[in-house]
Scaffold this motif. Structure first.
Motif, short mmCIF file in Angstrom:
data_model
loop_
_atom_site.label_atom_id
_atom_site.label_comp_id
_atom_site.label_asym_id
_atom_site.label_seq_id
_atom_site.Cartn_x
_atom_site.Cartn_y
_atom_site.Cartn_z
N UNK A 136 -65.92 -49.12 31.11
CA UNK A 136 -65.35 -47.98 31.81
C UNK A 136 -63.98 -47.71 31.22
N UNK A 137 -63.84 -46.57 30.53
CA UNK A 137 -62.55 -46.22 29.95
C UNK A 137 -61.60 -45.73 31.04
N UNK A 138 -60.38 -45.41 30.65
CA UNK A 138 -59.37 -45.02 31.64
C UNK A 138 -59.79 -43.80 32.44
N UNK A 140 -62.85 -42.78 33.24
CA UNK A 140 -63.89 -43.13 34.22
C UNK A 140 -63.33 -44.01 35.33
N UNK A 141 -62.42 -44.91 34.99
CA UNK A 141 -61.78 -45.72 36.03
C UNK A 141 -60.96 -44.84 36.98
N UNK A 142 -60.30 -43.83 36.43
CA UNK A 142 -59.53 -42.92 37.27
C UNK A 142 -60.46 -42.15 38.20
N UNK A 143 -61.60 -41.73 37.67
CA UNK A 143 -62.59 -41.04 38.52
C UNK A 143 -63.04 -41.96 39.65
N UNK A 144 -63.32 -43.22 39.34
CA UNK A 144 -63.78 -44.16 40.35
C UNK A 144 -62.70 -44.38 41.40
N UNK A 145 -61.47 -44.58 40.98
CA UNK A 145 -60.37 -44.80 41.91
C UNK A 145 -60.19 -43.60 42.83
N UNK A 146 -60.21 -42.39 42.28
CA UNK A 146 -60.04 -41.18 43.08
C UNK A 146 -61.22 -40.98 44.03
N UNK A 147 -62.42 -41.28 43.55
CA UNK A 147 -63.62 -41.11 44.39
C UNK A 147 -63.59 -42.06 45.57
N UNK A 148 -63.20 -43.30 45.33
CA UNK A 148 -63.10 -44.27 46.42
C UNK A 148 -61.99 -43.90 47.40
N UNK A 182 -60.04 -53.90 34.46
CA UNK A 182 -59.64 -52.63 35.08
C UNK A 182 -60.55 -52.26 36.23
N UNK A 183 -61.84 -52.48 36.04
CA UNK A 183 -62.81 -52.22 37.11
C UNK A 183 -62.53 -53.13 38.30
#
Length: 271
Positions: A136-138, A140-148, A182-183
């Motif tokens: 998971x690049x930065x 995709x990690x940002x998307x995950x963080x924002x989604x959560x 990061x994940x």
């Protein structure tokens, strides 16, 4: 209570003619898994498919997959694995609103979040074009963080194809989730996560990431030989195919069951 079924590593494969043989092993195995789900006393509220749905990433493989899943009356949420082609998968499953909303660019990440019976399912895209490992690049990690962060009070299951913890089987760990730190940091920041679920391993296992229980799912087709030696043997076994069932209750507690494929009936009452 939300009941989410997980099917993984289906590996439908097209032959030389470009079509999927209806008598092939993966087809028979998926039919058996679908039949098993439909005979459960409590039917799942949704089914998540955690990658390697097709063996070659071909449109015909996804078309056959779509047809084989059609008997399921509940919502089905597909996500890619390292054997999959995002664009081909997205094109065939365009009738799924969550999939249709994931992006239009070539090989755009196929990731989304959906509500399931009071719980939330967040599907991540860990695939790396042209490679078997996950990452998971930065972005995709940002998307995950924002989604959560958008639903902090809803019990959440996060789904990936590649497991974010070591499995112990050498050749699977060679195709591991690269740099999962990061994940793990994102997972640790969000206490509403009750389970992290993955595929890729072709057998059930339990680990942890970011302080959360993390599991892998049996394959609906073939299971990998459990060889924990080094270098170890890369082989499949005759163990039964299976799937996973995840329960999430109103208090945010989660339980996972690993279920062998087959229409098993009660032999006797025990009370």
């Amino acid at each position: 209570m939300a009941i989410i079924a997980q099917l993984s590593d289906i590996h439908l494969a097209a032959g030389r003619d470009g079509e999927v043989d209806d008598g092939s092993g993966p087809v028979r195995a998926l039919r058996a898994a679908v039949s098993s789900l439909l005979t459960l006393p409590a039917r799942p509220d949704a089914v998540v498919l955690t990658g390697d749905l097709a063996d070659g990433g071909l449109p015909a493989e996804y078309a056959r997959l779509h047809a084989l899943l059609s008997p399921l009356p509940m919502a089905v949420y597909p996500m890619p694995g390292n054997h999959d082609d995002r664009d081909a998968l997205r094109a065939v499953f365009k009738d799924h609103p969550a999939v249709a909303a994931t992006g239009t660019g070539p090989q755009a990440p196929l990731q989304y979040a959906v509500d399931v019976a009071g719980a939330r399912l967040v599907c991540c895209d860990t695939t790396v074009d042209g490679h078997p490992h996950g990452h998971l690049d930065e972005e995709r990690l940002r998307w995950l963080d924002d989604t959560l962060a958008a639903a902090p009070d809803t019990p959440t299951i996060v789904a990936t194809h590649h497991p974010p913890y070591p499995i112990g089987i050498r050749f699977i760990d060679d195709m591991r989730f690269v740099d999962p730190a990061g994940f793990a940091a994102v997972v640790e920041r969000h206490p509403q996560i009750v389970r992290v679920i993955s595929g890729h391993v072709h057998r059930g296992s339990v680990g942890s990431v970011g302080g959360k229980v993390s599991t892998t799912c049996p394959s609906t087709y073939r299971q990998l030989f459990l060889d924990l030696t080094r270098p170890g043997r890369a082989a499949v076994t005759g163990e039964p195919a299976g799937f996973a069932i995840h329960l999430v209750d109103e208090r945010g507690s989660a339980t996972t069951h690993f279920v062998p494929t087959g229409n098993y009936r009660p032999l006797m009452d025990v009370e």
